[in-house]
Design an enzyme around this catalytic site. Structure first.
Site, PDB file in Angstrom:
ATOM      1  N   ALA A  79       1.211  -1.318 -16.650  1.00 30.96           N
ATOM      2  CA  ALA A  79       1.663  -1.962 -15.414  1.00 30.96           C
ATOM      3  C   ALA A  79       0.750  -3.138 -15.110  1.00 30.96           C
ATOM      4  O   ALA A  79      -0.456  -2.971 -14.940  1.00 30.96           O
ATOM      5  CB  ALA A  79       1.647  -0.958 -14.270  1.00 30.96           C
ATOM      6  N   SER A  81      -0.251  -6.430 -12.754  1.00 30.45           N
ATOM      7  CA  SER A  81      -0.124  -7.056 -11.440  1.00 30.45           C
ATOM      8  C   SER A  81      -0.577  -8.505 -11.440  1.00 30.45           C
ATOM      9  O   SER A  81      -0.401  -9.199 -10.443  1.00 30.45           O
ATOM     10  CB  SER A  81      -0.963  -6.290 -10.416  1.00 30.45           C
ATOM     11  OG  SER A  81      -2.343  -6.442 -10.717  1.00 30.45           O
ATOM     12  N   GLY A  82      -1.180  -8.945 -12.532  1.00 28.96           N
ATOM     13  CA  GLY A  82      -1.759 -10.273 -12.563  1.00 28.96           C
ATOM     14  C   GLY A  82      -3.226 -10.290 -12.184  1.00 28.96           C
ATOM     15  O   GLY A  82      -3.898 -11.319 -12.294  1.00 28.96           O
ATOM     16  N   ASP A  85      -7.811  -5.729 -12.615  1.00 32.33           N
ATOM     17  CA  ASP A  85      -7.734  -4.319 -12.986  1.00 32.33           C
ATOM     18  C   ASP A  85      -6.682  -4.085 -14.074  1.00 32.33           C
ATOM     19  O   ASP A  85      -6.933  -3.392 -15.065  1.00 32.33           O
ATOM     20  CB  ASP A  85      -7.426  -3.453 -11.766  1.00 32.33           C
ATOM     21  CG  ASP A  85      -8.505  -3.545 -10.706  1.00 32.33           C
ATOM     22  OD1 ASP A  85      -9.678  -3.683 -11.079  1.00 32.33           O
ATOM     23  OD2 ASP A  85      -8.168  -3.495  -9.517  1.00 32.33           O
ATOM     24  N   CYS A 170       5.635   4.112  -1.886  1.00 32.42           N
ATOM     25  CA  CYS A 170       5.847   3.297  -3.086  1.00 32.42           C
ATOM     26  C   CYS A 170       5.201   3.936  -4.306  1.00 32.42           C
ATOM     27  O   CYS A 170       5.856   4.190  -5.320  1.00 32.42           O
ATOM     28  CB  CYS A 170       5.292   1.891  -2.860  1.00 32.42           C
ATOM     29  SG  CYS A 170       5.458   0.801  -4.295  1.00 32.42           S
ATOM     30  N   CYS A 266       2.297  -4.985   0.271  1.00 32.51           N
ATOM     31  CA  CYS A 266       2.565  -6.314  -0.276  1.00 32.51           C
ATOM     32  C   CYS A 266       3.761  -6.988   0.370  1.00 32.51           C
ATOM     33  O   CYS A 266       3.773  -8.212   0.546  1.00 32.51           O
ATOM     34  CB  CYS A 266       2.758  -6.216  -1.778  1.00 32.51           C
ATOM     35  SG  CYS A 266       4.067  -5.058  -2.295  1.00 32.51           S
TER      36      CYS A 266
END
Length: 419
Positions: A79, A81-82, A85, A170, A266
């Site tokens: 995964a 996120s840009g 991490d 989420c 977000c």
């Protein structure tokens, strides 16, 4: 023959990609602006092809809904996120890794959408990281599904007088369900994310546990993730600090080493939740502030603007500080009182115990300290008898139960009372 079409636009610039796929390979490609011929490639291989920004974005939009691959025990879905991490998680996942970014709904009227983990710029940053390492990156456009599954319940929760935590909903449901489904679709043996948490064996099964770095621990936000999924999930950062993660990214020359952390919730796009709710259906409406005896002490402009424990915004002068104790959605009334009246020692929650537990430490809000408690399982979840009072307990927030560092239960607070 499968025909795939994807497009992308920024301002007046526009790109369109058309692919024709037979037996899992691209046989025709109209994709000006990508860096290599796509013919003969699988969709997963094409997802590693770079080029000009808009054409590559259009290619990703064409590939995302259709990409599939045979099972491969060496493949890990990561995964992305840009941020730093997920970039380091990708490094750890090896040469068979596949990056995936969920594009989620953001309030278009929020002031700072670009800092969100699912913004267009975050998608591009994630893709850039993957392509620099020669790895495929897939974007899943889940904006409307996310809005239905997370944003709408958030608004409805406040309308009922609750204080919902959308990140719990989420991560504990929507996000990991979509990511695990994607991992299956591309034949990945496991899913890796950059969350700071661990997976340990406890009570005869795999359970979530706190991360080594207490300042970045995300076990509370992940606590609704059902243990049955944990054998397919990997949290490679759970045993290290954030500083070590940034150092690792810098040593690898990754641009993400300098990227700021994304904000929470977000979809608010950097806005205050009250302003967001105002734009999305909860209209300001004058109501009464009352004390514990029912006497009117002031007015307010919407019960949903107040959560238990809140001091700011009450606008009432009193000999001692006053706090919001609770709200009645039916009458648009907010009850206020001294801090002592916030104390709660009995809490009920809808959820589940993952393993039998009689004594736990319970965390009742993300930034609240954990408190010792006795547990009684119920048909709908569990009841807690707290060793000492907790303050600011709110319906809709998560009650996460720990045995030492291990998450042994999670539920949403349905009621709370004092002795």
């Amino acid at each position: 023959m499968l025909e795939l079409i994807g497009d992308s636009a920024r301002g007046e610039d526009y790109a369109l990609v058309r692919l024709r796929v037979r037996h899992g390979r691209i046989v025709e490609a109209d994709a000006p602006g990508v860096s290599e011929d796509l013919r003969g490639l699988t969709l997963l291989e094409a997802a590693a092809v770079g080029g000009e920004l808009l054409p590559v974005d259009a290619l990703a939009n064409a590939i995302g809904p259709a990409v599939r691959a045979a099972a491969d025990d060496r493949r890990t879905a990561v995964a992305m996120s840009g941020g730093v991490d997920s970039a380091v998680t990708l490094l750890r996942a090896g040469e068979r890794a596949v990056g995936v970014t969920l594009r989620l709904w953001l309030d278009p009227n929020g002031p700072d959408a670009e800092r969100a983990c699912c913004s267009p710029s975050a998608v591009i940053a994630a893709r850039t990281t993957c392509h620099r390492l020669g790895l495929p990156h897939v974007t899943l456009d889940l904006r409307e599904a996310f809005r239905r599954a997370v944003v709408t319940p958030f608004v409805r929760g406040y309308a009922r007088g609750e204080t919902p935590n959308p990140c719990i909903r989420c991560n504990g449901g929507f996000r990991f369900a979509e990511l695990l489904s994607f991992a299956t679709r591309v034949g990945a043996a496991r899913l890796a994310t950059g969350h700071y948490a661990r997976i340990v064996e406890h009570g005869g099964r795999l359970l979530l546990a706190r991360a080594l770095d207490d300042t970045k621990d995300q076990s509370y936000m992940l606590a609704r993730l059902h243990p049955r999924h944990l054998d397919r999930i990997w949290f490679p950062l759970g045993e290290q600090t954030k500083a070590q993660t940034r150092s690792e990214a810098a040593a690898a020359g990754l641009e993400a080493a300098r990227r700021a952390d994304s904000q929470e919730a977000c979809f608010l796009a950097g806005d205050d939740y009250r302003e967001f709710l105002t734009r999305h259906g909860l209209s300001p409406e004058p109501g009464l502030l009352v004390d514990e005896s029912g006497a009117t002490v002031g007015t307010h402009d919407g019960f949903w603007r107040f959560t238990p424990g809140q001091r700011r915004g009450l606008g009432v002068s009193a000999p001692e500080p006053l706090y919001a104790l609770g709200a009645d959605a039916r009458t648009n009334t907010v009850v206020v009182g001294p801090r002592a009246s916030l104390a709660r020692t009995r809490v009920s929650a809808r959820g589940r115990l993952y393993v039998p537990a009689a004594r736990v430490t319970a965390k009742l809000r993300y930034r609240s300290p954990a408190v010792g408690a006795s547990v009684q399982e119920t048909a709908a979840g569990f009841r807690l008898l707290l060793d000492e009072p907790a303050y600011g307990v709110a319906r809709g927030q998560a009650a996460v139960l720990y045995d030492d560092d291990v998450v042994v239960g999670c539920g949403l607070v349905s009621s709370a009372a004092s002795d």
